[in-house]
Design a protein around this motif. Structure first.
Motif, PDB file in Angstrom:
ATOM      1  N   THR A 186      18.769 -20.235  17.918  1.00 30.42           N
ATOM      2  CA  THR A 186      19.752 -19.923  18.961  1.00 30.42           C
ATOM      3  C   THR A 186      19.280 -18.849  19.931  1.00 30.42           C
ATOM      4  O   THR A 186      20.046 -18.432  20.802  1.00 30.42           O
ATOM      5  CB  THR A 186      21.077 -19.436  18.315  1.00 30.42           C
ATOM      6  N   GLY A 189      16.316 -18.852  25.515  1.00 35.81           N
ATOM      7  CA  GLY A 189      15.779 -20.119  26.024  1.00 35.81           C
ATOM      8  C   GLY A 189      16.290 -21.348  25.305  1.00 35.81           C
ATOM      9  O   GLY A 189      15.969 -22.471  25.702  1.00 35.81           O
ATOM     10  N   SER A 190      17.089 -21.156  24.236  1.00 37.26           N
ATOM     11  CA  SER A 190      17.567 -22.340  23.508  1.00 37.26           C
ATOM     12  C   SER A 190      18.738 -22.969  24.252  1.00 37.26           C
ATOM     13  O   SER A 190      19.448 -22.313  25.012  1.00 37.26           O
ATOM     14  CB  SER A 190      17.995 -21.950  22.095  1.00 37.26           C
ATOM     15  N   ARG A 191      18.926 -24.271  24.012  1.00 37.29           N
ATOM     16  CA  ARG A 191      20.038 -24.994  24.648  1.00 37.29           C
ATOM     17  C   ARG A 191      21.049 -25.356  23.574  1.00 37.29           C
ATOM     18  O   ARG A 191      20.640 -25.652  22.436  1.00 37.29           O
ATOM     19  CB  ARG A 191      19.506 -26.261  25.320  1.00 37.29           C
ATOM     20  N   TRP A 193      22.664 -27.945  22.762  1.00 36.98           N
ATOM     21  CA  TRP A 193      22.464 -29.199  22.032  1.00 36.98           C
ATOM     22  C   TRP A 193      21.338 -29.103  21.007  1.00 36.98           C
ATOM     23  O   TRP A 193      21.262 -29.906  20.071  1.00 36.98           O
ATOM     24  CB  TRP A 193      22.221 -30.365  22.997  1.00 36.98           C
ATOM     25  N   GLU A 194      20.472 -28.093  21.167  1.00 36.92           N
ATOM     26  CA  GLU A 194      19.372 -27.925  20.208  1.00 36.92           C
ATOM     27  C   GLU A 194      19.861 -27.327  18.884  1.00 36.92           C
ATOM     28  O   GLU A 194      19.188 -27.472  17.865  1.00 36.92           O
ATOM     29  CB  GLU A 194      18.301 -26.991  20.788  1.00 36.92           C
TER      30      GLU A 194
ATOM     31  N   THR B 185      11.576 -28.151  22.359  1.00 36.04           N
ATOM     32  CA  THR B 185      12.550 -28.339  21.278  1.00 36.04           C
ATOM     33  C   THR B 185      11.835 -28.636  19.968  1.00 36.04           C
ATOM     34  O   THR B 185      12.212 -28.105  18.908  1.00 36.04           O
ATOM     35  CB  THR B 185      13.516 -29.502  21.619  1.00 36.04           C
ATOM     36  N   ARG B 188      10.422 -25.487  18.590  1.00 38.79           N
ATOM     37  CA  ARG B 188      11.512 -24.626  18.096  1.00 38.79           C
ATOM     38  C   ARG B 188      12.025 -25.113  16.744  1.00 38.79           C
ATOM     39  O   ARG B 188      12.163 -24.318  15.808  1.00 38.79           O
ATOM     40  CB  ARG B 188      12.651 -24.607  19.118  1.00 38.79           C
ATOM     41  N   VAL B 189      12.276 -26.416  16.625  1.00 41.24           N
ATOM     42  CA  VAL B 189      12.816 -26.914  15.346  1.00 41.24           C
ATOM     43  C   VAL B 189      11.747 -26.867  14.247  1.00 41.24           C
ATOM     44  O   VAL B 189      12.082 -26.710  13.066  1.00 41.24           O
ATOM     45  CB  VAL B 189      13.425 -28.334  15.463  1.00 41.24           C
ATOM     46  N   GLY B 217      22.301 -13.886  11.961  1.00 40.47           N
ATOM     47  CA  GLY B 217      21.344 -14.216  13.026  1.00 40.47           C
ATOM     48  C   GLY B 217      22.034 -14.782  14.253  1.00 40.47           C
ATOM     49  O   GLY B 217      21.687 -14.423  15.391  1.00 40.47           O
ATOM     50  N   VAL B 218      23.009 -15.649  14.025  1.00 42.09           N
ATOM     51  CA  VAL B 218      23.754 -16.237  15.151  1.00 42.09           C
ATOM     52  C   VAL B 218      24.501 -15.136  15.916  1.00 42.09           C
ATOM     53  O   VAL B 218      24.492 -15.099  17.157  1.00 42.09           O
ATOM     54  CB  VAL B 218      24.746 -17.318  14.640  1.00 42.09           C
ATOM     55  N   ALA B 221      21.992 -13.081  17.924  1.00 40.46           N
ATOM     56  CA  ALA B 221      21.524 -13.847  19.090  1.00 40.46           C
ATOM     57  C   ALA B 221      22.606 -13.905  20.165  1.00 40.46           C
ATOM     58  O   ALA B 221      22.319 -13.809  21.363  1.00 40.46           O
ATOM     59  CB  ALA B 221      21.130 -15.263  18.653  1.00 40.46           C
TER      60      ALA B 221
END
Lengths: 233, 224
Positions: A186, A189-191, A193-194, B185, B188-189, B217-218, B221
């Motif tokens: 999160t 730069g994250s979106r 939907w990711e 993406t 990242r994943v 963490g959430v 962020a």
């Protein structure tokens, strides 16, 4: 001996494992024990190059104890039996505490700081300080108790709270793994939907364990090939 | 932009030292991918970019255990090269695609590094293997330190190969038109999956702690 213990794995080989390294660590102590008898010193050094293995940080325990046995004049058979008896347990003890628990926890601390936006050197330094605090303590303490207790080292090791330290490190590590994974998913730069994709990836990562590495490699190769094809069309 | 000759030499030497730290001498864990990549980036003048490549490599290296004579990839030298070359090419034409190629080459060379460690350990039998009847302290030091020197040269050579290969690939590939969002993406994943895979080391019984950490963490962020 302590300085030499940092290079105990220098000559790691498939025949004697770290045997030659252990003899290298023991050399200063053996020189003292066999002072004035060069032939006996050579025989002792040759004897200690035989097969030996241990966790590298706990090899100092074995080196200290062996030096003590040699200084006490223990027969070579007794020393050989002692080495055979301790090498398995020193390996298991260190592998579980350091490689399985402490190091991943320390790495995750460093990564968490970097992912949370700390300067690169803060994350790297935090990891190195936390990891090496235990590392250096194990080497110094190990050599000291080895030299002090000799043959009785097994009893001393039973009283050391390694399992408790490992459990606490595992708890902190699990917490940090979740923290770092969420920040990576999160963060900057994250979106939105990711996030769902990342949550699924986290579950997949837990399920795959160490196999996540080849799986990610395959996915990246496929992405590179697809990207190159798309870029050309 | 590529590394200068002086930077390439410095990165190669650091790669050799990092290879030693991995097993032979010290094991202070400067050889962990994210630290090694930051050092590579530091040589190129951009340590923060170096560590960006290092974080991806580290996440995928977390669950690798160097236990006994197990086969495992060598993370240090390729990470030094990856951090240096990625930093030297910053800002890239396509950041995520450049990072993808950097990480892939480093992962492949980590595997090659692991195999070269196996070969070196077989070679070491010649120097330090057979137990001798008797050894002088000088002879013992020679038998022990020759493999250390070989390990340094091996690590430096691996790093140099990684620098040259990565530099050539990043110049040769045309990244224009690359699907940057999708590749970003994926990276990242992959990092998330790698970080989460560490839970297997600590035990799935700690799943509630993992979830608590994720919640924290959430929040962090979101606040940032």
């Amino acid at each position: 001996m302590l300085l030499r213990s940092f290079a105990v794995q220098g000559s790691w080989n498939y025949q004697t494992l770290i045997g030659t390294g252990l003899a290298f660590v023991l050399a200063p102590a053996l020189k003292e024990v066999y002072r004035g008898d060069g032939e006996a010193l050579c025989r002792a050094l040759g004897r200690h190059t035989e097969l030996f293995n241990s966790h590298p940080y706990l090899a100092a325990v074995a080196a200290g104890a062996i030096a003590r046995l040699e200084a006490d004049g223990a027969p070579p058979e007794t020393v050989a039996r002692f080495k055979a008896a301790v090498r398995g347990s020193l390996g298991t003890l260190g592998d579980r505490l350091v490689w399985l628990m402490w190091r991943p926890m320390s790495v995750l601390l460093g990564l968490s700081l970097v992912l949370a936006g700390a300067a690169w050197w803060v994350g790297a330094l935090a990891f190195l300080l936390v990891f090496n605090a235990l590392h250096l303590w194990m080497r110094v303490w190990g050599l000291r108790i080895g030299l002090r207790d000799g043959l009785q080292i097994g009893r001393t090791l039973k009283g050391v709270p390694f399992p408790r330290i490992g459990d606490r490190a595992a708890q902190a590590g699990a917490l940090l793994a979740g923290f770092a994974a969420a920040l990576a998913a999160t963060g900057r730069g994250s979106r939105p939907w990711e996030w769902g994709v990342a949550a699924a990836a986290a579950l997949l990562g837990i399920a795959l364990g160490p196999r996540v590495r080849p799986a990610a490699m395959v996915a990246m190769v496929l992405a590179l090939v697809a990207g190159l094809v798309l870029a050309r069309t | 932009m590529t590394l200068t000759l002086a930077e390439t030499v410095a990165v190669t030497l650091i790669g050799g030292l990092v290879a030693l730290d991995g097993t032979s001498v010290g094991q202070f864990m400067v050889s962990r991918p994210f630290v090694a990549a930051a050092l590579g980036g530091l040589v190129a003048g951009r340590p923060a970019e170096g560590i960006a490549a290092g974080v991806v490599l580290e996440a995928l290296h977390l669950a690798v255990l160097p236990v006994g004579a197990a086969r495992y990839p060598e993370g240090g030298p390729p990470a030094v090269a990856a951090g240096a070359v990625y930093a030297a090419n910053f800002p890239p034409v396509a950041a995520s695609a450049t990072l993808l190629v950097t990480v892939l080459v480093a992962l492949a060379l980590e595997w090659a590094g692991g195999r070269s460690v196996e070969g070196m350990r077989q070679l070491n039998v010649r120097f330090a293997g057979a137990p001798a009847e008797g050894l002088t302290p000088g002879a013992l030091a020679g038998r022990h330190l020759a493999p250390v020197a070989i390990d340094f040269v091996r690590g430096a050579a691996l790093t140099l190969v990684a620098v040259l290969l990565l530099g050539w690939l990043l110049r040769a590939i045309d990244f224009s038109g690359f699907p940057s969002v999708a590749v970003g993406t994926l990276i990242r994943v992959s990092v998330v999956a790698g970080l989460a895979s560490a839970l297997r080391l600590f035990g799935r019984a700690h799943y509630p702690l993992f979830l608590a950490g994720a919640a924290a963490g959430v929040v962090v962020a979101w606040l940032a």
